[in-house]
Design a protein around this motif. Structure first.
Motif, PDB file in Angstrom:
ATOM      1  N   ASP A 174     -38.880  44.079 -78.328  1.00 10.13           N
ATOM      2  CA  ASP A 174     -40.127  44.876 -78.919  1.00 10.13           C
ATOM      3  C   ASP A 174     -41.350  44.529 -78.121  1.00 10.13           C
ATOM      4  OD1 ASP A 174     -38.594  46.023 -81.008  1.00 10.13           O
ATOM      5  OD2 ASP A 174     -38.835  44.024 -82.291  1.00 10.13           O
ATOM      6  N   PRO A 175     -42.330  45.037 -78.258  1.00 11.06           N
ATOM      7  CA  PRO A 175     -43.477  44.966 -77.457  1.00 11.06           C
ATOM      8  C   PRO A 175     -44.372  43.924 -77.558  1.00 11.06           C
ATOM      9  CG  PRO A 175     -43.726  47.285 -78.249  1.00 11.06           C
ATOM     10  CD  PRO A 175     -42.660  46.722 -79.192  1.00 11.06           C
ATOM     11  N   ASP A 176     -44.157  42.904 -78.704  1.00  9.43           N
ATOM     12  CA  ASP A 176     -44.542  41.632 -79.012  1.00  9.43           C
ATOM     13  C   ASP A 176     -43.737  40.589 -78.541  1.00  9.43           C
ATOM     14  OD1 ASP A 176     -46.857  42.556 -80.100  1.00  9.43           O
ATOM     15  OD2 ASP A 176     -46.050  42.875 -82.207  1.00  9.43           O
ATOM     16  N   ASP A 177     -42.519  41.008 -78.153  1.00 10.68           N
ATOM     17  CA  ASP A 177     -41.651  39.825 -77.612  1.00 10.68           C
ATOM     18  C   ASP A 177     -42.070  39.546 -76.014  1.00 10.68           C
ATOM     19  OD1 ASP A 177     -40.295  40.097 -80.110  1.00 10.68           O
ATOM     20  OD2 ASP A 177     -38.694  41.325 -79.165  1.00 10.68           O
ATOM     21  N   ASN A 178     -41.503  38.180 -75.717  1.00 10.13           N
ATOM     22  CA  ASN A 178     -41.581  37.599 -74.384  1.00 10.13           C
ATOM     23  C   ASN A 178     -40.389  38.291 -73.622  1.00 10.13           C
ATOM     24  OD1 ASN A 178     -41.442  36.528 -72.001  1.00 10.13           O
ATOM     25  ND2 ASN A 178     -42.409  34.613 -72.929  1.00 10.13           N
ATOM     26  N   VAL A 179     -40.626  39.523 -72.808  1.00  7.78           N
ATOM     27  CA  VAL A 179     -39.569  40.004 -72.135  1.00  7.78           C
ATOM     28  C   VAL A 179     -39.092  39.314 -71.126  1.00  7.78           C
ATOM     29  CG1 VAL A 179     -41.114  41.269 -70.229  1.00  7.78           C
ATOM     30  CG2 VAL A 179     -39.007  42.342 -71.217  1.00  7.78           C
ATOM     31  N   ILE A 180     -39.756  38.045 -70.534  1.00  6.20           N
ATOM     32  CA  ILE A 180     -39.211  37.325 -69.605  1.00  6.20           C
ATOM     33  C   ILE A 180     -38.083  36.446 -70.301  1.00  6.20           C
ATOM     34  CG2 ILE A 180     -39.489  35.416 -68.035  1.00  6.20           C
ATOM     35  CD1 ILE A 180     -42.019  36.703 -67.305  1.00  6.20           C
ATOM     36  N   ALA A 181     -38.553  35.806 -71.482  1.00  9.82           N
ATOM     37  CA  ALA A 181     -37.570  34.987 -72.173  1.00  9.82           C
ATOM     38  C   ALA A 181     -36.348  35.895 -72.547  1.00  9.82           C
ATOM     39  CB  ALA A 181     -38.306  34.317 -73.447  1.00  9.82           C
ATOM     40  N   TRP A 182     -36.612  37.241 -73.167  1.00 10.60           N
ATOM     41  CA  TRP A 182     -35.366  38.147 -73.331  1.00 10.60           C
ATOM     42  C   TRP A 182     -34.395  38.137 -71.974  1.00 10.60           C
ATOM     43  CZ3 TRP A 182     -34.646  42.926 -71.034  1.00 10.60           C
ATOM     44  CH2 TRP A 182     -34.012  43.853 -71.583  1.00 10.60           C
ATOM     45  N   ARG A 235     -36.801  50.643 -71.081  1.00 11.53           N
ATOM     46  CA  ARG A 235     -37.734  52.114 -71.398  1.00 11.53           C
ATOM     47  C   ARG A 235     -38.677  52.045 -72.633  1.00 11.53           C
ATOM     48  NH1 ARG A 235     -32.676  54.239 -69.154  1.00 11.53           N
ATOM     49  NH2 ARG A 235     -32.260  55.113 -70.964  1.00 11.53           N
ATOM     50  N   ARG A 236     -37.725  51.702 -73.771  1.00 13.58           N
ATOM     51  CA  ARG A 236     -38.216  51.643 -75.214  1.00 13.58           C
ATOM     52  C   ARG A 236     -39.371  50.919 -75.281  1.00 13.58           C
ATOM     53  NH1 ARG A 236     -37.194  48.123 -79.190  1.00 13.58           N
ATOM     54  NH2 ARG A 236     -37.628  48.813 -81.271  1.00 13.58           N
ATOM     55  N   PHE A 237     -39.326  49.491 -74.529  1.00 14.61           N
ATOM     56  CA  PHE A 237     -40.316  48.615 -74.549  1.00 14.61           C
ATOM     57  C   PHE A 237     -41.524  49.171 -73.911  1.00 14.61           C
ATOM     58  CE2 PHE A 237     -42.316  45.104 -72.222  1.00 14.61           C
ATOM     59  CZ  PHE A 237     -42.621  44.185 -73.158  1.00 14.61           C
ATOM     60  N   THR A 238     -41.197  49.816 -72.715  1.00 18.86           N
ATOM     61  CA  THR A 238     -42.385  50.420 -71.903  1.00 18.86           C
ATOM     62  C   THR A 238     -43.061  51.571 -72.678  1.00 18.86           C
ATOM     63  OG1 THR A 238     -41.538  49.913 -69.660  1.00 18.86           O
ATOM     64  CG2 THR A 238     -43.216  51.499 -69.880  1.00 18.86           C
ATOM     65  N   ARG A 239     -42.379  52.596 -73.433  1.00 17.12           N
ATOM     66  CA  ARG A 239     -42.892  53.546 -74.056  1.00 17.12           C
ATOM     67  C   ARG A 239     -43.799  52.982 -75.280  1.00 17.12           C
ATOM     68  NH1 ARG A 239     -37.730  55.967 -73.600  1.00 17.12           N
ATOM     69  NH2 ARG A 239     -37.099  55.432 -75.725  1.00 17.12           N
ATOM     70  N   LEU A 280     -39.438  42.286 -64.274  1.00 15.66           N
ATOM     71  CA  LEU A 280     -40.710  41.620 -63.973  1.00 15.66           C
ATOM     72  C   LEU A 280     -42.041  42.826 -63.932  1.00 15.66           C
ATOM     73  CD1 LEU A 280     -42.318  39.447 -62.344  1.00 15.66           C
ATOM     74  CD2 LEU A 280     -41.835  40.685 -60.149  1.00 15.66           C
ATOM     75  N   THR A 281     -41.395  43.892 -63.785  1.00 15.66           N
ATOM     76  CA  THR A 281     -42.522  45.097 -63.761  1.00 15.66           C
ATOM     77  C   THR A 281     -42.973  45.343 -65.200  1.00 15.66           C
ATOM     78  OG1 THR A 281     -41.457  46.221 -62.003  1.00 15.66           O
ATOM     79  CG2 THR A 281     -43.022  47.425 -63.263  1.00 15.66           C
ATOM     80  N   ALA A 282     -41.942  45.209 -66.299  1.00 20.39           N
ATOM     81  CA  ALA A 282     -42.396  45.406 -67.617  1.00 20.39           C
ATOM     82  C   ALA A 282     -43.281  44.081 -68.252  1.00 20.39           C
ATOM     83  CB  ALA A 282     -40.954  45.359 -68.470  1.00 20.39           C
ATOM     84  N   ALA A 283     -42.865  43.075 -67.825  1.00 20.37           N
ATOM     85  CA  ALA A 283     -43.805  41.830 -68.085  1.00 20.37           C
ATOM     86  C   ALA A 283     -44.941  41.901 -67.464  1.00 20.37           C
ATOM     87  CB  ALA A 283     -43.240  40.476 -67.490  1.00 20.37           C
ATOM     88  N   LEU A 284     -45.321  42.386 -66.261  1.00 21.85           N
ATOM     89  CA  LEU A 284     -46.664  42.632 -65.646  1.00 21.85           C
ATOM     90  C   LEU A 284     -47.312  43.734 -66.551  1.00 21.85           C
ATOM     91  CD1 LEU A 284     -45.660  42.293 -62.048  1.00 21.85           C
ATOM     92  CD2 LEU A 284     -47.252  40.866 -63.243  1.00 21.85           C
TER      93      LEU A 284
END
Length: 399
Positions: free
Chosen positions: A198-206, A244-248, A286-290
């Motif tokens: 989800d958007p509030d999650d740490n995508v790097i930790a994921w 994709r869902r995270f970015t949307r 990495l792109t999503a985290a940025l």
């Protein structure tokens, strides 16, 4: 007065039009007609004039399908999940709340049914609106609109109240173990749930604690598979779908209206993956985290020959470029060409420790970062430094 029937039945609930149901699900009416034609999830009730209308059971099944589509499942997988539910297993309140959660997590606003039925009062249709008290664990059928589900098939699909409503009740290592098991069983729906981010999650930790370890474990398995089955690719492709869902969801949270072309943006980061890295998951993560940290970032997709990449970088004028991959033998030809053409452009390499970079490592503006977390912080710092890359491009724009 007799006890209220706890199940969702056509006799006790109004029949609803296509437009009303489409509004509730957040889809176009044409989408509902497609689902009816393709998957058999259509209206079962009839009103005067022989117009087909949706019963409460029909709506509940469509809510299950819509929820799974929002979670990243394909249409056929979501339809299968909805069709596997028996009529006496449908818990309207639960599936409605699951849908509202999925809509909210995707940046969409949940709505309520507004259709005016010709049959019984619309108030008899169960609703999970904020004005309805949440049923307690000890609630009787007279207290709660629907009976609770306890079937094993419902628990697997996580639409019963007895099952976890989100995978966040498990730690990443626990989810990783379950993910590997479900992937080896080719259970795509369960894998989709376990990979949810989800958007509030740490995508790097994921990535570091869930996706990457699961992929590494699956890569070590020799599997007796059927045609079309590949546990490693299953998890990889579902992870891309979750990104994709995270970015949307990020886009919905921070609407920008019309997006300018990257060449008109300042301090953009271009993220590359080696041409032979098919999924390029580290680059996507990495792109999503940025993006999640309010940096302009784009990943480069498609054929990457030296001439095309050089033209692209010159046109976009990025603050930094990044090459990141977990591939064991990445193709470094594009990196070498780019560094030759733009030797002073900040370039970050996030490649495996066993990758021989040769003379690249001696270039003054090339940095090799071995930790994924450190790579993110270094690139974010370069993107936030408005004095480095713009000066480089201004100094070289007339040469």
């Amino acid at each position: 007065m007799g006890a209220r029937n706890p199940r969702v039945t056509r006799q006790h609930n109004p029949a609803l039009s296509v437009a009303a149901v489409a509004q509730r699900l957040g889809v176009a009416p044409s989408t509902l007609r497609t689902w009816d034609r393709r998957y058999g999830l259509g209206p079962s009730a009839h009103s005067l004039g022989s117009h087909r209308r949706y019963s409460a059971q029909d709506v509940a099944r469509l809510m299950v399908m819509r929820t799974w589509v929002l979670k990243g499942a394909s249409g056929s997988e979501a339809a299968q999940a909805a069709q596997e539910l028996n009529a006496d297993e449908l818990d309207y309140v639960t599936v409605e709340r699951d849908l509202d959660d999925a809509l909210s997590q995707s940046g969409l606003k949940p709505t309520r049914l507004t259709d005016t039925p010709s049959g019984p009062s619309a108030s008899s249709l169960p609703s999970a609106s904020s004005s309805d008290p949440a049923p307690s664990q000890s609630a009787t059928p007279q207290d709660a609109p629907e009976a609770r589900n306890t079937g094993a098939s419902i628990s697997r699909l996580r639409v019963a109240r007895s099952a976890p409503e989100t995978p966040h009740q498990l730690s990443y290592p626990e989810r990783c173990t379950e993910l590997v098991k479900e992937a080896l069983q080719d259970n795509e729906l369960a894998c989709t749930t376990l990979l949810q981010v989800d958007p509030d999650d740490n995508v790097i930790a994921w990535w570091k604690q869930l996706v990457r370890p699961a992929l590494d474990r699956l890569a070590s398995h020799t599997v007796l598979a059927r045609p079309g089955q590949n546990p490693h690719l299953l998890v990889g492709n579902l992870a891309l779908s979750q990104l994709r869902r995270f970015t949307r969801a990020l886009d919905a949270r921070n609407p920008q209206g019309s997006r300018p072309h990257p060449s008109r943006l300042r301090n953009i980061v271009l993220v590359f993956a080696p041409p032979n890295d098919t999924l390029a998951l580290p680059a996507h993560v990495l792109t999503a985290a940025l993006l999640a940290n309010n940096h302009n970032a784009h990943i480069i997709i498609g054929p990457e020959n030296e001439h095309r990449v050089t033209e692209l970088v010159t046109m976009v004028r990025p603050a930094a470029v990044v090459f990141v991959s977990t591939h064991r033998a990445p193709d470094l030809s594009v990196i070498r060409t780019l560094v030759d053409v733009h030797p002073d452009l900040p370039t970050f390499l996030g490649l495996g420790p066993d990758i021989d970079l040769g003379e690249l490592i001696s270039r003054p503006h090339v940095s090799r970062i071995r930790s994924f977390t450190a790579l993110f912080h270094e690139v974010a710092a370069a993107a936030g430094n408005r004095a480095s890359a713009p000066d480089y491009w201004n100094d070289n724009s007339t040469q």
